[in-house]
Design a protein around this motif. Structure first.
Motif, PDB file in Angstrom:
ATOM      1  N   ALA A  29       0.819  -1.217   0.000  1.00 33.50           N
ATOM      2  CA  ALA A  29       0.000   0.000   0.000  1.00 33.50           C
ATOM      3  C   ALA A  29       0.855   1.271   0.000  1.00 33.50           C
ATOM      4  O   ALA A  29       0.372   2.350  -0.337  1.00 33.50           O
ATOM      5  N   GLY A  30       2.117   1.158   0.371  1.00 31.72           N
ATOM      6  CA  GLY A  30       3.014   2.317   0.309  1.00 31.72           C
ATOM      7  C   GLY A  30       3.001   3.187   1.549  1.00 31.72           C
ATOM      8  O   GLY A  30       2.243   2.963   2.497  1.00 31.72           O
ATOM      9  N   GLN A  31       3.852   4.209   1.508  1.00 24.76           N
ATOM     10  CA  GLN A  31       4.131   5.071   2.670  1.00 24.76           C
ATOM     11  C   GLN A  31       2.948   5.911   3.154  1.00 24.76           C
ATOM     12  O   GLN A  31       2.877   6.257   4.319  1.00 24.76           O
ATOM     13  N   ASP A  32       2.032   6.254   2.202  1.00 21.14           N
ATOM     14  CA  ASP A  32       0.943   7.158   2.585  1.00 21.14           C
ATOM     15  C   ASP A  32      -0.302   6.440   3.088  1.00 21.14           C
ATOM     16  O   ASP A  32      -1.293   7.080   3.422  1.00 21.14           O
ATOM     17  N   ALA A  33      -0.247   5.114   3.136  1.00 19.82           N
ATOM     18  CA  ALA A  33      -1.443   4.344   3.511  1.00 19.82           C
ATOM     19  C   ALA A  33      -1.625   4.309   5.024  1.00 19.82           C
ATOM     20  O   ALA A  33      -0.653   4.375   5.775  1.00 19.82           O
ATOM     21  N   PRO A  34      -2.897   4.189   5.467  1.00 16.77           N
ATOM     22  CA  PRO A  34      -3.142   4.027   6.908  1.00 16.77           C
ATOM     23  C   PRO A  34      -2.786   2.619   7.358  1.00 16.77           C
ATOM     24  O   PRO A  34      -2.569   1.733   6.527  1.00 16.77           O
ATOM     25  N   VAL A  35      -2.767   2.425   8.675  1.00 20.85           N
ATOM     26  CA  VAL A  35      -2.496   1.096   9.227  1.00 20.85           C
ATOM     27  C   VAL A  35      -3.655   0.161   8.851  1.00 20.85           C
ATOM     28  O   VAL A  35      -4.826   0.494   9.062  1.00 20.85           O
ATOM     29  N   ASN A  36      -3.325  -0.981   8.270  1.00 22.72           N
ATOM     30  CA  ASN A  36      -4.341  -1.973   7.851  1.00 22.72           C
ATOM     31  C   ASN A  36      -4.984  -2.613   9.095  1.00 22.72           C
ATOM     32  O   ASN A  36      -4.281  -2.968  10.045  1.00 22.72           O
ATOM     33  N   LYS A  37      -6.306  -2.787   9.056  1.00 23.14           N
ATOM     34  CA  LYS A  37      -7.009  -3.361  10.225  1.00 23.14           C
ATOM     35  C   LYS A  37      -6.644  -4.826  10.475  1.00 23.14           C
ATOM     36  O   LYS A  37      -6.900  -5.369  11.544  1.00 23.14           O
ATOM     37  N   ALA A  83      -0.886  -1.218  16.920  1.00 30.53           N
ATOM     38  CA  ALA A  83      -1.989  -1.228  15.949  1.00 30.53           C
ATOM     39  C   ALA A  83      -3.151  -0.373  16.449  1.00 30.53           C
ATOM     40  O   ALA A  83      -3.703   0.441  15.697  1.00 30.53           O
ATOM     41  N   VAL A  84      -3.501  -0.522  17.731  1.00 28.71           N
ATOM     42  CA  VAL A  84      -4.625   0.249  18.284  1.00 28.71           C
ATOM     43  C   VAL A  84      -4.313   1.753  18.245  1.00 28.71           C
ATOM     44  O   VAL A  84      -5.162   2.578  17.893  1.00 28.71           O
ATOM     45  N   LEU A  85      -3.066   2.107  18.583  1.00 27.28           N
ATOM     46  CA  LEU A  85      -2.699   3.534  18.633  1.00 27.28           C
ATOM     47  C   LEU A  85      -2.705   4.194  17.257  1.00 27.28           C
ATOM     48  O   LEU A  85      -3.057   5.358  17.122  1.00 27.28           O
ATOM     49  N   TYR A  86      -2.282   3.424  16.216  1.00 23.54           N
ATOM     50  CA  TYR A  86      -2.083   4.073  14.918  1.00 23.54           C
ATOM     51  C   TYR A  86      -3.161   3.776  13.877  1.00 23.54           C
ATOM     52  O   TYR A  86      -3.171   4.382  12.814  1.00 23.54           O
ATOM     53  N   VAL A  87      -4.103   2.863  14.184  1.00 27.26           N
ATOM     54  CA  VAL A  87      -5.093   2.499  13.171  1.00 27.26           C
ATOM     55  C   VAL A  87      -6.024   3.667  12.814  1.00 27.26           C
ATOM     56  O   VAL A  87      -6.557   3.729  11.702  1.00 27.26           O
ATOM     57  N   THR A  88      -6.178   4.603  13.730  1.00 29.13           N
ATOM     58  CA  THR A  88      -7.085   5.730  13.456  1.00 29.13           C
ATOM     59  C   THR A  88      -6.379   6.907  12.763  1.00 29.13           C
ATOM     60  O   THR A  88      -7.027   7.864  12.363  1.00 29.13           O
ATOM     61  N   LYS A  89      -5.049   6.835  12.658  1.00 28.22           N
ATOM     62  CA  LYS A  89      -4.311   7.940  12.015  1.00 28.22           C
ATOM     63  C   LYS A  89      -4.453   7.857  10.491  1.00 28.22           C
ATOM     64  O   LYS A  89      -4.701   6.775   9.938  1.00 28.22           O
ATOM     65  N   ASP A  90      -4.247   9.000   9.826  1.00 27.83           N
ATOM     66  CA  ASP A  90      -4.401   9.042   8.366  1.00 27.83           C
ATOM     67  C   ASP A  90      -3.385   8.176   7.649  1.00 27.83           C
ATOM     68  O   ASP A  90      -3.666   7.574   6.624  1.00 27.83           O
ATOM     69  N   LYS A  91      -2.169   8.184   8.170  1.00 21.47           N
ATOM     70  CA  LYS A  91      -1.168   7.301   7.548  1.00 21.47           C
ATOM     71  C   LYS A  91      -0.273   6.663   8.595  1.00 21.47           C
ATOM     72  O   LYS A  91      -0.019   7.256   9.651  1.00 21.47           O
ATOM     73  N   ALA A  92       0.172   5.467   8.249  1.00 20.42           N
ATOM     74  CA  ALA A  92       1.020   4.718   9.186  1.00 20.42           C
ATOM     75  C   ALA A  92       2.397   5.377   9.250  1.00 20.42           C
ATOM     76  O   ALA A  92       2.916   5.804   8.218  1.00 20.42           O
ATOM     77  N   PRO A  93       2.983   5.475  10.452  1.00 17.49           N
ATOM     78  CA  PRO A  93       4.346   6.013  10.502  1.00 17.49           C
ATOM     79  C   PRO A  93       5.301   5.110   9.709  1.00 17.49           C
ATOM     80  O   PRO A  93       5.028   3.916   9.539  1.00 17.49           O
ATOM     81  N   LYS A  94       6.406   5.705   9.253  1.00 14.44           N
ATOM     82  CA  LYS A  94       7.367   4.971   8.405  1.00 14.44           C
ATOM     83  C   LYS A  94       7.889   3.706   9.074  1.00 14.44           C
ATOM     84  O   LYS A  94       8.136   2.697   8.433  1.00 14.44           O
ATOM     85  N   TRP A  95       8.067   3.772  10.382  1.00  9.89           N
ATOM     86  CA  TRP A  95       8.672   2.645  11.109  1.00  9.89           C
ATOM     87  C   TRP A  95       7.667   1.546  11.426  1.00  9.89           C
ATOM     88  O   TRP A  95       8.030   0.497  11.939  1.00  9.89           O
ATOM     89  N   PHE A  96       6.356   1.784  11.131  1.00  5.78           N
ATOM     90  CA  PHE A  96       5.340   0.835  11.585  1.00  5.78           C
ATOM     91  C   PHE A  96       5.524  -0.574  10.990  1.00  5.78           C
ATOM     92  O   PHE A  96       5.559  -1.568  11.724  1.00  5.78           O
ATOM     93  N   SER A  97       5.642  -0.656   9.657  1.00  4.73           N
ATOM     94  CA  SER A  97       5.723  -1.985   9.021  1.00  4.73           C
ATOM     95  C   SER A  97       6.957  -2.765   9.457  1.00  4.73           C
ATOM     96  O   SER A  97       6.843  -3.936   9.852  1.00  4.73           O
TER      97      SER A  97
END
Ligand code: HEM
Length: 115
Positions: A29-37, A83-97
């Protein structure tokens, strides 16, 4: 009871597959995608099946390494909390994956190599 343990291990392995599949989707999904549920669903499934396996051990005659399970639980809680903290943000932080994916792989390694 052996069937119940096998069923739980079956679901536990599907949970692992769900987390690895979610990692692939997240990377695609790339860098601008939100955290996948899928991170929430996969870690929830691992929590329920892992705890059930552990708690049913006296009935299934399984003899588990409790130190290993404690560490796996801690690693899983970190994945779930992120996952709970970042799932509501517009995009996942770079370090998330790399972080969440690395922790999933760490738990697979603990499960397999630490007897
Ligand atoms: C990201 C999270 C997790 C992953 C990827 C994961 C992965 C695995 C894998 C691949 C196995 C099979 C190992 C083998 O048969 O050699 C396994 C077994 C097991 N896991 Fe997990 N696990 C996770 C979380 C947990 C948690 C939180 C617990 C419990 C606190 C747990 C409890 C167990 C138990 C008891 C078994 C042994 C099942 C049996 O063969 O009877 N797991 N796990």
């Amino acid at each position: 009871m052996e069937f119940v343990r096998h069923l739980l291990v079956f679901l536990h392995l599907l949970g692992m597959a769900m987390l690895i599949g979610t990692l692939m989707l997240q990377l695609k999904a790339g860098q601008d995608a939100p955290v996948n549920k899928g991170w929430l669903h996969g870690s929830g499934l691992q929590l329920i099946t892992g705890l059930a396996l552990m708690l049913l051990a006296p009935l299934t005659n399984a003899d588990y390494n409790h130190m290993k399970l404690g560490i796996k639980l801690l690693v899983l809680v970190v994945i779930g909390v992120l996952a709970v903290l970042y799932v509501t943000k517009d995009k996942a932080p770079k370090w998330f994956s790399p972080t969440a994916g690395g922790l999933v792989v760490l738990n697979v390694g603990l499960a397999v190599f630490w007897t």
